[in-house]
Enzyme design. Structure first.
Site, PDB file in Angstrom:
ATOM      1  N   ILE A  89       0.771  -1.212  -0.035  1.00  0.00           N
ATOM      2  CA  ILE A  89      -0.105  -0.222   0.142  1.00  0.00           C
ATOM      3  C   ILE A  89       0.964   1.174  -0.014  1.00  0.00           C
ATOM      4  CG2 ILE A  89      -1.434   1.540   1.545  1.00  0.00           C
ATOM      5  CD1 ILE A  89      -3.087  -0.612   0.126  1.00  0.00           C
TER       6      ILE A  89
ATOM      7  N   ASP B 252       8.736   1.004   5.716  1.00  0.00           N
ATOM      8  CA  ASP B 252       9.771   0.222   6.534  1.00  0.00           C
ATOM      9  C   ASP B 252      10.684   1.160   7.346  1.00  0.00           C
ATOM     10  OD1 ASP B 252       8.588  -1.969   5.450  1.00  0.00           O
ATOM     11  OD2 ASP B 252      10.213  -2.343   4.505  1.00  0.00           O
TER      12      ASP B 252
HETATM   13  C1  GLA Z   1       8.584  -4.346   1.604  1.00  0.00           C
HETATM   14  C2  GLA Z   1       8.896  -2.862   1.405  1.00  0.00           C
HETATM   15  C3  GLA Z   1       7.814  -1.848   1.824  1.00  0.00           C
HETATM   16  C4  GLA Z   1       6.359  -2.141   1.550  1.00  0.00           C
HETATM   17  C5  GLA Z   1       6.366  -3.754   1.843  1.00  0.00           C
HETATM   18  C6  GLA Z   1       4.990  -4.179   1.353  1.00  0.00           C
HETATM   19  O1  GLA Z   1       8.693  -4.399   2.927  1.00  0.00           O
HETATM   20  O2  GLA Z   1      10.091  -2.441   1.535  1.00  0.00           O
HETATM   21  O3  GLA Z   1       8.051  -0.412   1.286  1.00  0.00           O
HETATM   22  O4  GLA Z   1       5.973  -2.129   0.252  1.00  0.00           O
HETATM   23  O5  GLA Z   1       7.024  -4.563   1.229  1.00  0.00           O
HETATM   24  O6  GLA Z   1       3.711  -3.788   1.895  1.00  0.00           O
END
Ligand code: GLA
Length: 389
Positions: free
Chosen positions: A34, A170
């Site tokens: 998202i 993240d």
């Molecule tokens: C990874 C990416 C995030 C996000 C998730 C899925 O962790 O680093 O930015 O897109 O996947 O939600």
């Protein structure tokens, strides 16, 4: 932990570490794939993370040492740096490159990293190492960046130095996380609420499928592109910046504009998942864990069927969870394609859950998962350096 690291630092460098930092990993409670579509996510920092002990040196080199990896390069201080192979040190090197490019004079450093996040398990070990390095350089070289800027630097390193077109979730989560709280983050405006992650008599389980993830980057970037195609198609009649600018009802009206059936499925997941996060935030605020759990299952099904980023290992965990009356909900967390699932499990039933899941999973998949009871911890910060700590 810190004491042992200080000893190791001493053994390696024959001097004390002058500074120590820690950045956690994260789980995402709901709102998957998202962030790069400008919607709502609900991550939380965990107590596993990356430690960095560091001291300046006069030798005009960066010494990268890690207790997790054998590859321990020494890189001379230069005017710019390039990614070198696939080694772990590229994450901190990318951060050094970013600060250098922003005209900060980054001089020689002796570094020791240690991470207790299972690597490649979708708990953001990479965001953790990027953010801990950004935080450390900001302090050591008085760069004067605020925390949000450090988050953006870390994301830019992931996008431009490492080549993964990830969103901001993240890096944001590992920087802004707070103990026993979840973050409801709007990935478009970057407005956020810190909410009580009130799990009542439940605990959060993290289940590592122990499936090694291959081709994650290329599959991930493919999903990002599919979302861009869907957005372009929808904008034949709409005028939106992100897929998450519309809700499920509006999507139903305009989805015919998306010509490719697979791309339409991807967009459907994104729009519906974003709606689910809103409902999940309400459910959490109302202490309605049963509802929250249902939304988690809904999220997983959608990631499996519409977004197609799950896999038989993650599906096996959720399949088992659905049969256990002491589990309120479960889903994959993070990018997918292996990695970790999470589950809300009644505290007094956690041990039985863990044992039964191990039997079910091993029988189905052929090897065991690792099950942890996760604690929600604080975001990046400084650790006191004392030899007794
Ligand atoms: C990874 C990416 C995030 C996000 C998730 C899925 O962790 O680093 O930015 O897109 O996947 O939600």
């Amino acid at each position: 932990m810190k004491h042992q690291l200080q000893q190791k630092f001493n053994e390696i460098y024959h001097k004390e570490a002058q500074h120590a930092y820690f950045s956690p990993g994260r789980v995402n409670l709901i709102g998957e794939h998202i962030d790069y579509n400008g919607g709502l996510v609900m991550p939380a920092a965990i107590t596993f993370g990356t430690y960095l002990l560091i001291s300046p040196n006069e030798d005009n080199v960066f010494r990268f040492r890690s207790l997790n990896f054998d590859e321990n390069p020494t890189v001379p201080v230069q005017d710019s740096y390039q990614k070198d192979g696939d080694g772990w040190f590229n994450f901190p090197l990318g951060v050094i490159e970013h600060f250098t490019r922003d005209s900060h004079k980054i001089t020689g450093l002796d570094m020791l990293f240690f991470g207790d996040i299972p690597i490649g398990a979708g708990l953001s070990s990479s965001a953790s190492i990027e953010v801990v390095t950004s935080f450390a350089l900001n302090e050591l070289f008085n760069a004067g960046y605020d925390k949000l800027t450090l988050v953006k630097i870390a994301k830019s390193v992931e996008n431009n130095f490492m080549g993964l077109n990830c969103g901001i979730m993240d890096q944001f989560a590992v920087a802004f996380g707070e103990k026993d709280k979840a973050i409801v983050l709007n990935c478009d405006t970057l407005e956020y609420d810190i909410v009580n992650s009130n799990l009542g008599n439940h605990v959060l389980a993290i289940i590592n499928t122990n499936k090694s993830r291959k081709l994650v980057e290329s599959k991930y970037n493919e999903r990002v592109e599919e979302c861009q195609t869907a957005l372009k198609d929808l904008n034949k009649e709409l005028s939106i910046d992100y897929l998450c600018d519309i809700d499920s009802a509006t999507f139903a009206k305009y989805k015919h504009l998306i010509t490719d059936e697979v791309v339409r499925k991807r967009a459907q997941h994104v729009v519906e998942e974003n709606d689910r996060v809103k409902l999940a935030a309400d459910a959490l605020a109302a202490n309605n864990l049963a509802e929250f759990g249902k939304l988690m299952y809904g999220s997983h099904d959608s990631l499996r069927d519409l977004y197609e980023v799950s896999g038989k290992e993650l599906d096996a965990v959720v399949e088992y969870a659905k049969t256990n009356p002491n589990v309120a909900g479960a889903r994959m967390t993070g990018a997918g394609f292996g990695g970790c699932a999470i589950a809300l499990v009644k505290a007094n039933a956690f041990d039985a859950f863990s044992k039964e899941l191990e039997v079910f999973y091993t029988d189905k998949i052929g090897y065991a998962p690792s099950v942890y009871q996760s604690l929600i911890g604080d975001g990046v910060g400084t650790l006191l350096v004392t030899s007794e700590a």
